[in-house]
Motif scaffolding. Structure first.
Motif, short mmCIF file in Angstrom:
data_model
loop_
_atom_site.label_atom_id
_atom_site.label_comp_id
_atom_site.label_asym_id
_atom_site.label_seq_id
_atom_site.Cartn_x
_atom_site.Cartn_y
_atom_site.Cartn_z
N GLU A 226 0.85 -1.19 0.00
CA GLU A 226 0.00 0.00 0.00
C GLU A 226 0.88 1.24 0.00
OE1 GLU A 226 -3.53 2.12 2.70
OE2 GLU A 226 -2.53 0.28 3.40
N ILE A 227 0.74 2.06 -1.02
CA ILE A 227 1.54 3.28 -1.20
C ILE A 227 0.66 4.47 -0.81
CG2 ILE A 227 2.74 4.71 -2.90
CD1 ILE A 227 3.42 2.06 -4.37
N ARG A 228 1.17 5.29 0.14
CA ARG A 228 0.29 6.24 0.84
C ARG A 228 0.80 7.68 0.76
NH1 ARG A 228 -2.81 3.90 4.71
NH2 ARG A 228 -2.48 5.64 6.16
N VAL A 229 1.54 8.03 -0.27
CA VAL A 229 2.17 9.35 -0.30
C VAL A 229 1.36 10.41 -1.05
CG1 VAL A 229 4.49 8.42 -0.09
CG2 VAL A 229 3.50 8.75 -2.37
N SER A 230 0.33 10.02 -1.76
CA SER A 230 -0.33 10.94 -2.69
C SER A 230 -1.47 11.71 -2.04
CB SER A 230 -0.89 10.17 -3.89
OG SER A 230 0.15 9.55 -4.62
N ASP A 231 -1.60 12.98 -2.44
CA ASP A 231 -2.83 13.72 -2.18
C ASP A 231 -3.97 13.09 -2.97
OD1 ASP A 231 -1.29 15.53 -0.76
OD2 ASP A 231 -1.76 17.26 -2.03
N VAL A 232 -5.20 13.24 -2.47
CA VAL A 232 -6.32 12.95 -3.35
C VAL A 232 -6.22 13.92 -4.52
CG1 VAL A 232 -8.01 14.51 -2.27
CG2 VAL A 232 -8.78 12.44 -3.43
N CYS A 233 -6.48 13.42 -5.73
CA CYS A 233 -6.22 14.19 -6.94
C CYS A 233 -7.51 14.81 -7.47
CB CYS A 233 -5.60 13.31 -8.01
SG CYS A 233 -4.07 12.50 -7.50
N LEU A 234 -7.39 16.02 -8.00
CA LEU A 234 -8.57 16.75 -8.43
C LEU A 234 -9.26 16.07 -9.61
CD1 LEU A 234 -10.37 19.21 -8.13
CD2 LEU A 234 -8.74 20.51 -9.52
N HIS A 235 -8.53 15.77 -10.66
CA HIS A 235 -9.11 15.14 -11.85
C HIS A 235 -9.05 13.62 -11.71
CE1 HIS A 235 -7.90 19.17 -13.32
NE2 HIS A 235 -9.00 19.08 -14.03
N ALA A 236 -10.08 12.95 -12.16
CA ALA A 236 -10.18 11.50 -11.98
C ALA A 236 -9.09 10.73 -12.72
CB ALA A 236 -11.56 11.02 -12.43
N GLY A 237 -8.51 11.33 -13.75
CA GLY A 237 -7.46 10.63 -14.48
C GLY A 237 -6.14 10.56 -13.74
N THR A 238 -5.89 11.49 -12.83
CA THR A 238 -4.59 11.53 -12.17
C THR A 238 -4.36 10.34 -11.25
OG1 THR A 238 -4.71 13.94 -12.28
CG2 THR A 238 -2.97 12.99 -10.92
N PRO A 239 -5.33 9.91 -10.42
CA PRO A 239 -5.07 8.70 -9.63
C PRO A 239 -4.83 7.46 -10.48
CG PRO A 239 -7.38 9.35 -9.45
CD PRO A 239 -6.65 10.49 -10.10
N VAL A 240 -5.35 7.45 -11.69
CA VAL A 240 -5.08 6.33 -12.59
C VAL A 240 -3.61 6.36 -13.01
CG1 VAL A 240 -5.72 5.22 -14.76
CG2 VAL A 240 -7.46 6.38 -13.39
N LEU A 241 -3.09 7.55 -13.30
CA LEU A 241 -1.66 7.68 -13.59
C LEU A 241 -0.83 7.24 -12.39
CD1 LEU A 241 0.82 8.72 -15.19
CD2 LEU A 241 0.35 10.98 -14.19
N ILE A 242 -1.17 7.72 -11.20
CA ILE A 242 -0.43 7.34 -10.00
C ILE A 242 -0.46 5.83 -9.82
CG2 ILE A 242 -0.31 7.60 -7.49
CD1 ILE A 242 0.44 10.13 -9.06
N ALA A 243 -1.61 5.21 -10.06
CA ALA A 243 -1.73 3.76 -9.92
C ALA A 243 -0.87 3.02 -10.94
CB ALA A 243 -3.20 3.34 -10.07
N ALA A 244 -0.85 3.50 -12.18
CA ALA A 244 -0.03 2.85 -13.21
C ALA A 244 1.45 2.95 -12.87
CB ALA A 244 -0.31 3.49 -14.57
N LEU A 245 1.87 4.13 -12.41
CA LEU A 245 3.28 4.31 -12.03
C LEU A 245 3.61 3.48 -10.79
CD1 LEU A 245 3.59 8.15 -12.60
CD2 LEU A 245 4.54 6.34 -14.03
N ALA A 246 2.68 3.42 -9.84
CA ALA A 246 2.92 2.61 -8.63
C ALA A 246 3.08 1.14 -9.00
CB ALA A 246 1.77 2.80 -7.65
N ARG A 247 2.22 0.64 -9.89
CA ARG A 247 2.37 -0.75 -10.32
C ARG A 247 3.69 -0.96 -11.04
NH1 ARG A 247 -2.24 -3.72 -13.82
NH2 ARG A 247 -1.77 -2.06 -15.31
N GLY A 248 4.09 0.02 -11.85
CA GLY A 248 5.39 -0.09 -12.51
C GLY A 248 6.54 -0.13 -11.53
#
Length: 362
Positions: A226-248
């Protein structure tokens, strides 16, 4: 392919004034009447917050669709009692946070005092599946220097109690008040990780394992890191980017571990400085490079992250989208930049909140 799940914490606000509303219990009562959403939404520390969790997903399109649906459902349930939701990591407007009911939250308020009462901050947590605790700890040991880049990409909390903090992610600075929060030294084995957690709980300073607030931890409920460093993101696409990078990051680290490469990293002292720099600058200035810990332009550091996880992104089909989304964020700014631009245009923090509530549900 590793699965990914996202937890988002949303701020409950008045749709007209933008002021935070302590109505989470009423919203959750509405949720309880809807069988489809009962396992999605949860209460959080403060009554002005509402949390949801997605199901594990393999594809980023499916993850985005679920995040969008959950945000819209949160807004629908909130709207039934006269409020709405905003994906803001701190409240731009002044607020007196109200701690929720329950033994756990009352213990925290008694133990930590004002630090608990002021913890009205909304984050985004990403769960990435791992095969074992050993793999998970090997991943945690290897990804920590890169997590500050995720923090910079997600930065969405420039305002606090009606004032500009001069930080891009002030949420992360408030979060550091918890005694167990932040980066960690390398554990080197699952046995050492679990021993450290047990030792921390035994001090009585924290209540239980759930209060291990490491930047990256083994989930106590799921077979995930569980990676817990991110702010909740304004646009719905940004957490998807964070998730893709986290999986990478998780996949890249697991491959290094399986190949027998030693975990190379930096001291906790340097990691804390890198985290501070990311919170202060976001994507607008320089960051500390995760490998060298030297100051470099944010664009250079983001590209270094993309290069680091490039093979993993390619294999999951996320490479092109991740590059495009990072380029867009570097061009337009993270949520913090959007909020400041809205304030400059409207001159009103109330308008900032109401517009961000609209964006949240878009």
């Amino acid at each position: 392919m590793r699965t990914v799940g996202v937890e988002e914490e949303l701020l409950l606000v008045d749709p007209e004034t933008g002021e935070p509303q302590a109505l989470s219990a009423a919203v959750l009562a509405r949720v309880a009447q809807d069988d489809a959403d009962q396992d999605v939404f949860e209460k959080e520390l403060h009554n002005q917050m509402l949390e949801f969790a997605t199901h594990p997903q393999s594809g980023m399109e499916e993850l985005r669709s679920e995040i969008v649906r959950c945000r819209k459902e949160a807004a629908r349930h909130a709207g039934e009692i006269g409020c709405t939701v905003a994906a803001l990591a701190t409240s731009p407007l002044p607020v007196s946070p109200s701690v929720g009911m329950g033994r756990r939250y009352r213990w925290m308020e008694e133990q930590y005092g004002i630090a608990t009462r002021e913890q009205l901050v909304m984050g985004c947590h990403v769960h990435v599946s791992v095969e074992s605790d050993e793999e998970g700890v090997a991943v945690i040991d290897r990804i920590q220097p890169w997590l500050t880049v995720l923090a910079a990409l997600s930065a969405n909390s420039p305002f606090w109690q009606g004032k500009d903090t001069r930080y891009s992610s002030y949420r992360s600075r408030v979060w550091q008040r918890w005694p167990s929060a932040g980066p960690t030294e390398r554990f080197r084995s699952a046995e050492r990780y679990h021993r450290r957690v047990a030792d921390m709980v035994a001090t009585g300073v924290i209540l239980d394992e759930g209060m291990i607030y490491f930047d990256a931890r083994l989930s106590r409920n799921y077979p995930t890191v569980e990676i817990r460093v991110s702010d909740v993101c304004l646009h719905a696409g940004t957490p998807v980017l964070i998730a893709a990078l986290a999986r990478g990051l998780v996949e890249t680290a697991a491959r290094e571990w399986r190949a027998g490469r030693e975990a190379e990293g930096h001291s906790v002292s340097l990691l804390r400085l890198a985290a501070w720099r990311a919170a202060r600058s976001g994507l607008t200035e320089e960051l500390l490079h995760p490998v060298t810990m030297h100051r470099m332009p944010a664009e250079t550091v983001v590209r270094a992250l993309l290069d680091h996880v490039g093979d993993a992104l390619t294999e999951t089909g996320d490479y092109d989208r991740a590059h495009e989304m990072c380029a867009e964020l570097l061009r337009t700014g993270s949520g913090a930049g959007v909020q400041r631009a809205l304030l400059e245009r409207t001159g009103s923090l109330r308008d900032v909140v109401t517009e961000c509530a609209r964006i949240t549900q878009a």
